[in-house]
Structure formats: C-alpha cells, structure tokens
Design an enzyme around this catalytic site. Structure first.
Site, PDB file in Angstrom:
ATOM      1  N   GLU A  69      13.883 -15.741 -17.462  1.00 22.32           N
ATOM      2  CA  GLU A  69      14.913 -15.624 -16.239  1.00 22.32           C
ATOM      3  C   GLU A  69      14.873 -17.118 -15.252  1.00 22.32           C
ATOM      4  O   GLU A  69      13.914 -17.579 -15.586  1.00 22.32           O
ATOM      5  CB  GLU A  69      14.913 -14.458 -15.653  1.00 22.32           C
ATOM      6  CG  GLU A  69      13.444 -14.531 -14.930  1.00 22.32           C
ATOM      7  CD  GLU A  69      13.171 -13.137 -14.302  1.00 22.32           C
ATOM      8  OE1 GLU A  69      13.929 -11.911 -14.462  1.00 22.32           O
ATOM      9  OE2 GLU A  69      12.224 -12.782 -13.458  1.00 22.32           O
ATOM     10  N   HIS A 100       8.681 -13.420  -0.964  1.00 17.14           N
ATOM     11  CA  HIS A 100       8.577 -12.136  -1.497  1.00 17.14           C
ATOM     12  C   HIS A 100       8.964 -11.110  -0.555  1.00 17.14           C
ATOM     13  O   HIS A 100       8.336 -10.980   0.730  1.00 17.14           O
ATOM     14  CB  HIS A 100       7.125 -11.933  -1.754  1.00 17.14           C
ATOM     15  CG  HIS A 100       6.834 -10.654  -2.374  1.00 17.14           C
ATOM     16  ND1 HIS A 100       6.433 -10.299  -3.680  1.00 17.14           N
ATOM     17  CD2 HIS A 100       6.958  -9.332  -2.046  1.00 17.14           C
ATOM     18  CE1 HIS A 100       6.476  -9.020  -3.664  1.00 17.14           C
ATOM     19  NE2 HIS A 100       6.717  -8.286  -2.976  1.00 17.14           N
ATOM     20  N   LYS A 128      -1.522 -10.447  -2.309  1.00 17.30           N
ATOM     21  CA  LYS A 128      -0.948 -10.350  -1.117  1.00 17.30           C
ATOM     22  C   LYS A 128      -2.023 -10.657  -0.130  1.00 17.30           C
ATOM     23  O   LYS A 128      -3.217  -9.680  -0.365  1.00 17.30           O
ATOM     24  CB  LYS A 128      -0.147  -9.320  -1.006  1.00 17.30           C
ATOM     25  CG  LYS A 128       1.153  -9.208  -1.818  1.00 17.30           C
ATOM     26  CD  LYS A 128       1.768  -7.977  -1.790  1.00 17.30           C
ATOM     27  CE  LYS A 128       2.860  -7.826  -2.693  1.00 17.30           C
ATOM     28  NZ  LYS A 128       3.390  -6.520  -2.923  1.00 17.30           N
ATOM     29  N   ASN A 148       7.332  -0.874  -7.755  1.00 23.75           N
ATOM     30  CA  ASN A 148       6.263  -0.197  -7.712  1.00 23.75           C
ATOM     31  C   ASN A 148       6.407   1.201  -7.552  1.00 23.75           C
ATOM     32  O   ASN A 148       6.854   1.576  -6.597  1.00 23.75           O
ATOM     33  CB  ASN A 148       5.175  -0.931  -6.725  1.00 23.75           C
ATOM     34  CG  ASN A 148       4.809  -2.339  -7.008  1.00 23.75           C
ATOM     35  OD1 ASN A 148       4.644  -3.037  -5.993  1.00 23.75           O
ATOM     36  ND2 ASN A 148       4.836  -2.713  -8.586  1.00 23.75           N
ATOM     37  N   ARG A 189       4.424   3.655  -6.796  1.00 23.51           N
ATOM     38  CA  ARG A 189       3.415   4.321  -5.967  1.00 23.51           C
ATOM     39  C   ARG A 189       3.498   3.797  -4.554  1.00 23.51           C
ATOM     40  O   ARG A 189       4.190   2.992  -4.118  1.00 23.51           O
ATOM     41  CB  ARG A 189       2.051   3.982  -6.797  1.00 23.51           C
ATOM     42  CG  ARG A 189       2.242   2.268  -6.734  1.00 23.51           C
ATOM     43  CD  ARG A 189       1.004   1.662  -7.171  1.00 23.51           C
ATOM     44  NE  ARG A 189       0.998   0.213  -7.534  1.00 23.51           N
ATOM     45  CZ  ARG A 189       0.864  -0.876  -6.684  1.00 23.51           C
ATOM     46  NH1 ARG A 189       0.771  -0.481  -5.271  1.00 23.51           N
ATOM     47  NH2 ARG A 189       1.095  -2.242  -6.764  1.00 23.51           N
TER      48      ARG A 189
END
Lengths: 142, 457
Positions: free
Chosen positions: B203, B211, B240, B292, B294
């Site tokens: 990609e 982000h 992060k 994600n 979760r």
C-alpha cells in the site's frame, strides 16, 4: 517457527549440558544466547531485603501444578487418593512418599514429601482449588 | 447467554487493577490470576479469589490459554476479561473460551480472526466506507511480474506488509520500482517465519503521518457509538508513549465523519464490545491501518474527555446489556493527555526492573494515575515495562499541558529508572507544545537535548 520459538527448549538443553553460550543462524536471523551462572537472577537495580528466615525445622511442600487439591490418606506409609481427613497430620513420612495429589481433569499428579519428617499441617482444603507451587503440606523435620 | 457473575481477569499490572475496580463497581465477583513472579500485584488484594497459574515465563502463565481456562473452571468464573496484550487479540483463545461455554469480554473469535488478517480487515472496511490507503487490495500475486505491474501502478514509495503481521516484522518500504522484488521476497520470508503466513500486500507509504484513532463501543442489540478520537503519534519503535484527546488541529467535523464510518463498520460486521479503529493521518486525509479488538492502554484519555467508563461498559455489553447511549448523548469536553510511565531508562529505553523503594503519585484536580505501583513492589524483569499511566484533564490543551508538567514534577519514584524525565523534557519542546507532531517525531530528535538530530533523515 522462528528461532525465538525454540528458545525455551534451547535454554533447557543448554542448562542440561552446562553450556553458557550458543549462537545459531537461520537465514537473516541470528540468535546468540548467553546464560548467567545457575542461580544468578536477571540484573536488577537493587536487591530486595532478605525475607525473614523461615522456621528451619519445617519444610513446606508445594503443589506441583494448579488444579484441585486431593489430600490423600497416609496410612502406615501408604497414601491413597480420595480419602480425605485430618489423619495425615501427625503421620510420619519418608522422603519420596506421596502425601496427596493435584487433580487436573482426569490426571492426578502426586505431591511428594521432599524429606523425612512428620506432617505438621495440611495447608490446603481437600477438594478446593490449589495454585501452582502453592503450599500443600508442612513437614516438621525429625 | 448466561448472566455474568464472576469475571476472571486474565492479565496483570495496572490493567488488572483497572478491571478489578470495574468489577467491584458492578458488584461482580472477580478472580485474579498471577504468575509466580507476581504474587505481590496490587489487584490481588482487591479481587474475591486469586490463584497462581504458573511460573514467571508468560508462555507458561499469562499466554497459556489452557491454564487460564483451567483457572476459570477451578474458580467458577463465567467470564474472562483479557485486558490488553497477552491473549487479548488471540482468536484461537477466544474460540477456546467460546467452546468452554464462557463469555470473553470482547468480540467473537470470528471477528477477531477477520481483524487480525490485515487484508480481510481492509476489505471489510472498504465495504463500510472507511477510508483505506490505496493498495493491492489483497495479497500480492506470487508471479513477480504481475506483482511488479500492480505496484508500479500504485506508485512509489510504497510499503510491503505481512498480512498476518504487526510490530514492524515482515514490513519493507520500497522507494523505487527496481527495489520491489528484493523487498517482497524478504518480507515474505520474514512473514512466513514470524507469523506462519507468507502473504504480503502493498500500500501507499506515507512520509510524515500522524496516528489518529477512534474509540467505539457496540452492543449485541446492534447499537454502536464512537467516543471521540485520540492522537497517539508520539511513538518510539511502534510503541506509543504519549496519547491525547482530542487530536490537535483536525476539524471536529472531519473526525465526526470518520467516527460515523467506524460505527457503520461495527454494525456491518456485527461487532460487539469496545474497539479501536487506527488511522494514519496526512495532508488532511485519514487512512485505516488496523482495528484493535480489545481495550487499549490509552483508553483513559477518552474516559476523561467523555466521562464514560469504558471498562464498565465492556463488562455490561459482555453481560448482554444494551449500551443505553446514543451518539447524541456523547460529548467530549476539554483536553486529556496520558504519559506512559515505563520502568525504562529515559534516554535509551532499556528496561530497568527492580525494587521500588518509594512511590509518591501526583494528585489534584484533573490528575489521574492508573498504576499497580506501591513502595516495596518489585518490578519483575519478565513482562512489559509499563508501571503507571499518568493522565491529566484540562479545560483546553494548554491547561492539560500545565497540569501534566506539574504532575510529572510532583511524581516521585525511587529505586527504578522510569520514562518520567523523558516526558518532562518532551512537554517543554516547542513542537509538542504546538501539537500535531508525526509518528517519526521522536526518531528525528536527539533525546538528550530534545533538539533535531544532526543525522535526522
């Protein structure tokens, strides 16, 4: 499967062979394992204060696994599963004797006396869950 | 679905404590599990029952699904909250929980599996109108000439990624057509070795993205809401370090469009529970990277700006209760920042486990500390080094920054090195104070002086 996946087996084999250092290559990956001398902890910023010395005359016998605690029944040097009771307390046991069991599904793992002595206490409840390496019995040394 | 009475917390550290608190709040019985290295964890005092599940090695304790299920059976738990990390995104574990007749606090194994496959996830997102990076829309063909044609049409630079991957493995940036073949072959080899799936896709590669992510909640009855956006661009090696809500300098209307698309995606796939849609943001455009399935480490900044307890909501949803919220009920207020306090050297980020001799958490209005730390606690070397999350909430970003600086100054920890001094320096940099730095920001800095590196790309 990567080299890292094999790490636990490699480390175990190194310990058995008393090897301290090992290097492996697999394509683009290289793995070097260096083991500290047995008994050395990973580096830590400061050591904890020593725990108070335990009663040297008593040894705690841990459960080898997490499961259901089965006390066993110590009768004249023989132990059978499924006969719970306080009868074990006061029983004289020899190193290697089975004191009880931990039940994992259909399997029963023995909890073995590590030394000669007298069962001073049963530290878990018969039929109750017991944790990994949780104390199951206390043996007073003769 | 059976009613939930007892929740087994299949995790450790601050998140285990966070979940134990939510269980208390809801009147649920809770079970704490721990490894031999973790008998002193703070949440074990708060739970109703605790059991040691294995040795210190995570592969034989927190990552061992069979042991977790055995502990659940032994303690009579009817639900399992996986937290983050460990088994929280394992579709195989989720399937095993389902087979055992228990409730996993999270989406179904089938959805976890689909979101874990980056190609399938992207396809699903496109269907729901979630913006994605232009790319190969599927695995690159084995025929290298065909792959080359496809990638040449996409244009360079592009990035080749493992379909089943993450964490930077099986990933190659390709700057020119001539470098494609080698990049694809290396990425395939790495992906096959690391993830057992050699499929790779390509990609467009963004040069200076931020982000940005959207938090969602969805219930079984087909209601879903989005809870604002977070900016998590301050990262080091894909980890992060600082998160904030809302993202600076992005029009609320754009975020609202994106949030609505995420809600649509949840409803289209029948998503249940809390989840996060992660995006790269560059030149005014959002591009989906992954979902994600979760709870995330950074969920508190969303809780502080929306007032919604995300962990409590997760447990209610797992118990089959309706969300009880519509999008119109949700408003974000003020600005929140979270700093991850890791037991790491603040310059080189080398782990610094050991005994915590003293711990003085900061406090005051708008300051929240999520941590399992206490004086006398020993940080074990075996696990993730996150030991505390310092979260502040202010009327606006300037207010939040002032609170964060004051809180970092007040916080004191003795015995181990932490990332707190790094955060204190970061809060003083002009770029961070202005806001809107990209994901490569830290790489461009000399972390000692917090000035641009001379050899920066």
């Amino acid at each position: 499967m990567t080299l890292l996946d094999a790490l636990p087996r490699l480390v175990a084999a190194m310990r058995r062979q008393d090897m301290r250092s090992l290097s492996l290559a697999d394509g683009a990956e290289t793995l070097t394992v260096r083991l500290a001398a047995p008994g050395t902890d990973a580096p830590q910023s400061e050591d904890a204060p020593e725990d108070a010395p335990e009663d040297a005359a008593v040894t705690e016998v841990p459960s080898p696994e997490m499961g259901v605690f089965r006390q066993g029944n110590v009768i004249a040097g023989a132990v059978t599963a499924g006969h719970a009771g306080d009868g074990a307390v006061g029983a004289r046991v020899a190193a290697g004797m089975i004191l009880g069991f931990v039940e994992i599904g259909p399997a029963l793992l023995p909890i073995v006396a590590p030394r000669d002595g007298v069962v001073q206490a049963v530290l878990a409840a018969d039929g109750a869950p017991i944790g990994y390496h949780a104390p199951a019995f206390a043996i007073r040394h003769e | 679905m059976a009613e939930i009475r007892t929740v087994l917390i299949a995790n450790r550290g601050e998140v285990a404590l966070r979940i134990a608190r939510a269980c208390r709040l809801l009147g649920l019985r809770s079970v704490g599990v721990y490894s031999e290295a973790d008998a002193g964890l703070a949440h074990l005092r708060l739970v109703d029952e605790r059991i040691c599940i294995g040795p210190a090695a995570a592969s034989h304790s927190y990552l061992d699904g069979a042991r977790i299920l055995r502990a659940a059976a032994l303690t009579g738990a009817d639900a399992i909250h996986p937290g983050y990390g460990f088994l929280s995104e394992s579709a195989d574990f989720a399937a095993a929980v389902e087979r055992a007749g228990l409730v996993l606090v999270g989406p179904s194994a089938a959805i976890m599996r689909m979101m874990g496959d980056k190609i399938a996830a992207k396809r699903q997102m496109r269907r729901s109108g979630v913006p994605c990076l232009p790319g190969s829309d599927g695995a690159l063909p084995d025929d290298m000439a065909a792959a080359q044609r496809l990638c040449d049409a996409l244009g360079y630079p592009l990035i080749v990624k493992a379909a089943g991957g993450g964490g930077g493995r099986g990933m190659r940036v390709v700057h020119r057509a001539g470098a494609l073949r080698e990049a694809v072959e290396t990425a395939r080899q790495e992906a096959g070795r690391a993830f057992g799936n050699a499929s790779v896709y390509a990609e467009r590669f963004l040069q200076h993205p931020r982000h940005v992510e959207i938090q969602v909640l969805a219930d079984r009855a087909g209601h879903a809401v989005w809870l604002g956006a977070r900016d998590c661009s301050v990262q080091r090696r894909h980890q992060k370090l600082v998160e904030e809500a809302p993202p600076v300098g992005i029009a609320p209307g754009r975020i609202a469009e994106l949030g609505a698309a995420c809600v649509r995606a949840c409803l289209d796939m029948g998503y249940e529970g809390a989840g996060t849609f992660e995006f790269l943001y560059e030149d005014g455009e959002f591009f989906f990277i992954e979902m994600n399935t979760r709870l995330q480490v950074e969920h508190p900044v969303t809780e502080m700006t929306t007032g919604i307890d995300i962990v409590r909501a997760q447990l209610r949803i797992a118990a089959g209760q309706p969300l009880g919220l519509t999008q119109a009920d949700i408003a974000t207020r003020g600005h929140a920042i979270e700093c991850r306090i890791n037991a790491e050297d603040p310059l080189h980020f080398v782990p610094s486990p050991g005994l915590v001799r003293a711990w003085h958490p900061p406090g005051g209005p708008g300051v929240r500390v999520d941590t399992h730390l206490h004086a006398g606690y020993r940080v074990p070397p075996q696990y993730d080094s996150l030991v505390a999350k310092l979260i502040v909430h202010g009327a606006d970003r300037a207010d939040a920054l002032a609170r964060m600086r004051a809180a970092l100054d007040e916080m004191a920890i003795e015995g181990i090195a932490t990332t707190a001094p790094f955060h204190r320096r970061l809060m003083e940099t002009e770029d961070f104070r202005t806001g809107g730095v990209g994901v490569h920001y830290l790489e461009s800095l000399d972390l000692e002086t917090m000035t641009p590196r001379k050899d920066a790309p």
